[in-house]
Design a protein around this motif. Structure first.
Motif, mmCIF file in Angstrom:
data_model
loop_
_atom_site.group_PDB
_atom_site.id
_atom_site.type_symbol
_atom_site.label_atom_id
_atom_site.label_comp_id
_atom_site.label_asym_id
_atom_site.label_seq_id
_atom_site.Cartn_x
_atom_site.Cartn_y
_atom_site.Cartn_z
ATOM 1 N N ALA A 111 -5.014 4.088 11.278
ATOM 2 C CA ALA A 111 -5.800 4.950 10.172
ATOM 3 C C ALA A 111 -7.373 4.378 10.074
ATOM 4 O O ALA A 111 -7.580 3.131 9.981
ATOM 5 C CB ALA A 111 -4.960 4.516 8.621
ATOM 6 N N HIS A 112 -8.025 5.619 9.690
ATOM 7 C CA HIS A 112 -9.393 5.164 9.536
ATOM 8 C C HIS A 112 -9.924 5.643 8.272
ATOM 9 O O HIS A 112 -10.529 4.938 7.300
ATOM 10 C CB HIS A 112 -10.160 6.097 10.513
ATOM 11 N N ARG A 113 -9.053 6.993 7.572
ATOM 12 C CA ARG A 113 -9.121 7.257 6.267
ATOM 13 C C ARG A 113 -7.987 6.676 5.533
ATOM 14 O O ARG A 113 -7.021 7.192 5.773
ATOM 15 C CB ARG A 113 -9.172 8.926 6.101
ATOM 16 N N LEU A 114 -8.286 5.733 4.806
ATOM 17 C CA LEU A 114 -7.087 5.073 3.976
ATOM 18 C C LEU A 114 -6.141 5.960 2.922
ATOM 19 O O LEU A 114 -5.202 5.514 2.645
ATOM 20 C CB LEU A 114 -7.743 3.978 3.261
ATOM 21 N N GLN A 115 -6.937 7.007 2.671
ATOM 22 C CA GLN A 115 -6.021 7.757 1.356
ATOM 23 C C GLN A 115 -4.789 8.316 2.257
ATOM 24 O O GLN A 115 -4.041 8.692 1.527
ATOM 25 C CB GLN A 115 -7.040 8.989 1.267
ATOM 26 N N THR A 116 -4.835 8.564 3.450
ATOM 27 C CA THR A 116 -3.664 8.905 4.337
ATOM 28 C C THR A 116 -2.594 7.833 4.531
ATOM 29 O O THR A 116 -1.401 8.377 4.778
ATOM 30 C CB THR A 116 -4.062 9.583 5.651
ATOM 31 N N ASP B 293 5.067 1.908 3.982
ATOM 32 C CA ASP B 293 5.781 0.774 3.795
ATOM 33 C C ASP B 293 5.164 -0.549 3.871
ATOM 34 O O ASP B 293 5.345 -1.356 2.939
ATOM 35 C CB ASP B 293 7.077 0.816 4.583
ATOM 36 N N ALA B 294 4.176 -0.527 4.677
ATOM 37 C CA ALA B 294 3.352 -1.868 5.008
ATOM 38 C C ALA B 294 1.965 -1.247 5.315
ATOM 39 O O ALA B 294 1.978 -0.394 6.387
ATOM 40 C CB ALA B 294 4.087 -2.817 5.893
ATOM 41 N N ILE B 295 1.027 -2.095 5.172
ATOM 42 C CA ILE B 295 -0.269 -1.967 5.728
ATOM 43 C C ILE B 295 -0.555 -3.317 6.305
ATOM 44 O O ILE B 295 -1.019 -4.151 5.588
ATOM 45 C CB ILE B 295 -1.200 -1.255 4.688
ATOM 46 N N ALA B 296 -1.011 -3.276 7.641
ATOM 47 C CA ALA B 296 -1.499 -4.589 8.330
ATOM 48 C C ALA B 296 -3.006 -4.205 8.381
ATOM 49 O O ALA B 296 -3.614 -3.376 8.919
ATOM 50 C CB ALA B 296 -0.717 -4.928 9.755
ATOM 51 N N VAL B 297 -3.701 -5.313 8.136
ATOM 52 C CA VAL B 297 -5.304 -5.331 8.131
ATOM 53 C C VAL B 297 -5.780 -6.250 9.383
ATOM 54 O O VAL B 297 -5.419 -7.465 9.334
ATOM 55 C CB VAL B 297 -5.982 -5.634 6.942
ATOM 56 N N GLY C 243 -9.081 -8.394 -1.169
ATOM 57 C CA GLY C 243 -9.267 -9.196 0.196
ATOM 58 C C GLY C 243 -10.102 -8.011 1.060
ATOM 59 O O GLY C 243 -10.797 -7.040 0.350
ATOM 60 N N VAL C 244 -9.857 -8.090 2.133
ATOM 61 C CA VAL C 244 -10.426 -7.312 2.943
ATOM 62 C C VAL C 244 -10.115 -5.703 3.048
ATOM 63 O O VAL C 244 -10.935 -4.767 3.053
ATOM 64 C CB VAL C 244 -10.042 -7.454 4.571
ATOM 65 N N TYR C 245 -8.745 -5.399 2.738
ATOM 66 C CA TYR C 245 -8.491 -4.174 2.612
ATOM 67 C C TYR C 245 -9.129 -3.483 1.429
ATOM 68 O O TYR C 245 -9.412 -2.419 1.457
ATOM 69 C CB TYR C 245 -6.800 -4.091 2.244
ATOM 70 N N TYR C 246 -9.151 -4.142 0.410
ATOM 71 C CA TYR C 246 -9.602 -3.814 -1.162
ATOM 72 C C TYR C 246 -11.111 -3.431 -0.822
ATOM 73 O O TYR C 246 -11.616 -2.404 -1.051
ATOM 74 C CB TYR C 246 -9.533 -4.924 -2.057
ATOM 75 N N ARG C 247 -11.934 -4.356 0.141
ATOM 76 C CA ARG C 247 -13.450 -4.052 0.341
ATOM 77 C C ARG C 247 -13.444 -2.748 1.229
ATOM 78 O O ARG C 247 -14.524 -1.880 0.877
ATOM 79 C CB ARG C 247 -13.814 -5.287 0.879
ATOM 80 N N ILE C 248 -12.576 -2.583 2.055
ATOM 81 C CA ILE C 248 -12.585 -1.337 3.037
ATOM 82 C C ILE C 248 -12.119 -0.066 2.264
ATOM 83 O O ILE C 248 -12.998 0.952 2.004
ATOM 84 C CB ILE C 248 -11.748 -1.430 4.101
ATOM 85 N N TYR C 249 -11.359 -0.008 1.382
ATOM 86 C CA TYR C 249 -10.810 1.029 0.588
ATOM 87 C C TYR C 249 -11.850 1.157 -0.621
ATOM 88 O O TYR C 249 -12.354 2.491 -0.747
ATOM 89 C CB TYR C 249 -9.489 0.672 -0.141
ATOM 90 N N SER D 81 -15.004 0.941 -0.468
ATOM 91 C CA SER D 81 -16.290 1.201 0.295
ATOM 92 C C SER D 81 -16.271 2.750 0.627
ATOM 93 O O SER D 81 -17.231 3.434 0.586
ATOM 94 C CB SER D 81 -16.647 0.334 1.624
ATOM 95 N N GLN D 82 -14.941 3.301 1.014
ATOM 96 C CA GLN D 82 -14.655 4.841 1.454
ATOM 97 C C GLN D 82 -14.627 5.609 -0.005
ATOM 98 O O GLN D 82 -14.940 6.735 0.150
ATOM 99 C CB GLN D 82 -13.448 4.914 2.029
ATOM 100 N N TYR D 83 -14.278 4.951 -1.159
ATOM 101 C CA TYR D 83 -13.812 6.060 -2.104
ATOM 102 C C TYR D 83 -14.474 5.437 -3.638
ATOM 103 O O TYR D 83 -14.189 5.882 -4.788
ATOM 104 C CB TYR D 83 -12.493 5.896 -2.578
ATOM 105 N N GLN D 84 -15.682 4.897 -3.414
ATOM 106 C CA GLN D 84 -16.548 4.644 -4.689
ATOM 107 C C GLN D 84 -17.943 5.090 -4.177
ATOM 108 O O GLN D 84 -18.509 5.099 -3.002
ATOM 109 C CB GLN D 84 -16.821 3.143 -4.914
#
Length: 454
Positions: free
Chosen positions: A409-414, A419-423, A443-449, A451-454
């Motif tokens: 995934a590149h667009r995290l909204q999809t 069931d699980a997301i591996a970063v 953490g890392v996922y929070y920063r990526i997410y 950065s895409q949707y704010q």
């Protein structure tokens, strides 16, 4: 290359017959002169070999540059829209012209040095012919002394012998006249041989076992891998993908997401560590059996020249028309296919005018028809509009039920419902959990997410 090889082969066969028969006749006329001819003949070969050796490097360079020029041309033609959009027509022309100039120089040198082969061969053969004539005159003068040796000679026999000597020299001249074609063919053949001599991919696993019918859990244990010896893309990576779960792999560009899939499908094998499928190491399994368990929908669509029906049934040619149409309906592709001029029998290709979204729908229908145990999605909905993306997301959700699904995934909204997301970060799995769990970690996922949707 084929023209050069054909010319050489034809000349060689004719030359062998000419040499054998003329030499036999010459020995019948005078064995001493025939022996002299046989001894002096290799001189033309030595001269031709010397010239050919010097010109070979230029022909090799010419073949290499011709390949570069063809590649440069194909690249620009295929991407002409991007070239125009970026306004780099002049830069593209300069790049082409630079390779073309190098090719011209190397070709000129190759032709120049190769062109010396035939004149030098003819010169040597003429010298040999003159030597035979002088030797014949000497034999005529000293004929009484040579008669006991069976080397008697008359003027008529000498004249006949000289005629055969000319015919004997003709194959050498003919072969040297195709020296340019020969060198060109050898250079091209050398490049083809380099390609064919590359080691092929062995299908067999180390223990010759097939992939399990029930894939169960996929487990990556302490994986280390790099495409080059000095490079490390994945470092001590550990990940479990449970049967029937949908697991998304996210991370920045170059973190190793696609590499992980390449290892799973055994396009490469890890340096260290194991990839287990239902508890069995995939390196013990044949590549074909491992890959047959997966269906793939990639960001870049695969459309082959053929009908729509043939494209959907590409991986299962024996599928019935009803099965093909059912797969298209589940992929939300049936409605647009029926609007095509000939419906499912409409010929299509990569450049047939279908939109990227329509191509992706056909690719997804193809995987739906395969009904694989596992699915790999590489941003499969990236080419679709909002309506199509919603339809395909629903179709993929249906397909993913009770099947293991790995999503790059590149667009995290999809992938928030996974069931699980591996970063992945710097070649390791640094976080794993559901969307909500990872957001709470900040953490890392929070920063990526964010950065895409704010």
């Amino acid at each position: 290359m084929m023209a050069g090889l054909t010319a050489i082969f034809k000349t060689l066969i004719e030359g062998i017959f000419t040499l054998v028969f003329t030499l036999a006749f010459m020995y019948g006329l005078n064995w001493l002169l025939a022996t002299i001819v046989l001894i002096l003949s290799p001189l033309s070969f030595l001269i031709a070999r010397s010239v050919a050796t010097h010109s070979r490097k230029y022909f090799k360079s010419q073949a290499q540059l011709a390949g570069e020029l063809a590649g440069c041309t194909l690249e620009r033609v295929r991407n002409y829209r991007a070239v125009r959009a970026l306004g780099i027509q002049s830069e593209s022309y300069d790049s082409f012209a630079a390779i073309d100039r190098k090719l011209y120089v190397q070709g000129q040198k190759a032709q120049f040095f190769s062109s010396w082969t035939n004149p030098t061969t003819r010169l040597v053969n003429n010298i040999v012919y003159a030597c035979i004539g002088i030797a014949g005159v000497v034999i005529l003068v000293f004929q009484p002394s040579l008669a006991p040796l069976g080397a008697a000679l008359t003027i008529g026999r000498l004249n006949t012998f000289l005629s055969f000597a000319l015919k004997f020299a003709k194959p050498f001249n003919d072969i040297s006249s195709v020296a340019t074609e020969s060198q060109n063919a050898q250079a091209s053949l050398h490049r083809i041989d380099d390609l064919l001599s590359q080691p092929g991919e062995s299908d067999a696993g180390s223990q010759q076992i097939a992939a399990p019918l029930d894939t169960g859990t996929i487990e990556f244990k302490h994986i280390e891998f790099g495409y080059e010896p000095e490079q490390t893309v994945l470092k001590d990576l550990n990940l479990q993908v449970f049967a029937g779960h949908r697991v998304a792999i996210v991370g920045s560009t170059g973190c190793g997401k696609t590499t992980l899939i390449n290892l799973l499908l055994r396009f490469y094998d890890p340096r260290h560590g194991q990839i287990l499928m239902n508890g069995q190491d995939v390196q013990n399994m044949s590549r074909s059996s491992v890959r047959s368990r997966f269906g793939m929908v990639l960001q870049d669509t695969w459309i082959f020249s053929g009908t729509v029906r043939e494209n959907i049934a590409y991986a299962d040619p024996d599928a019935s028309d009803q099965e093909v149409e059912n797969a298209a309906k589940r992929a939300q592709a049936d409605s647009f296919i029926r609007r095509l001029p000939q419906g499912y029998s409409t010929p299509i290709s990569q450049s047939s005018g279908l939109s990227e979204g329509e191509k992706q729908l056909i690719s997804i229908a193809r995987v739906l028809l395969m009904n694989p145990q596992m699915i790999i999605l590489d941003e499969a909905t990236s080419s679709l509009d909002a309506v199509s993306e919603k339809n395909i997301t629903a179709a993929i959700a249906e397909l993913s039920t009770n099947r293991t699904t790995i999503v790059i995934a590149h667009r995290l909204q999809t992938i928030i419902d996974s069931d699980a997301i591996a970063v992945l970060d710097q070649g390791r799995v640094v976080e794993i959990g559901t969307h909500d769990e990872l957001m709470r970690k900040r953490g890392v996922y929070y920063r990526i997410y964010t950065s895409q949707y704010q």
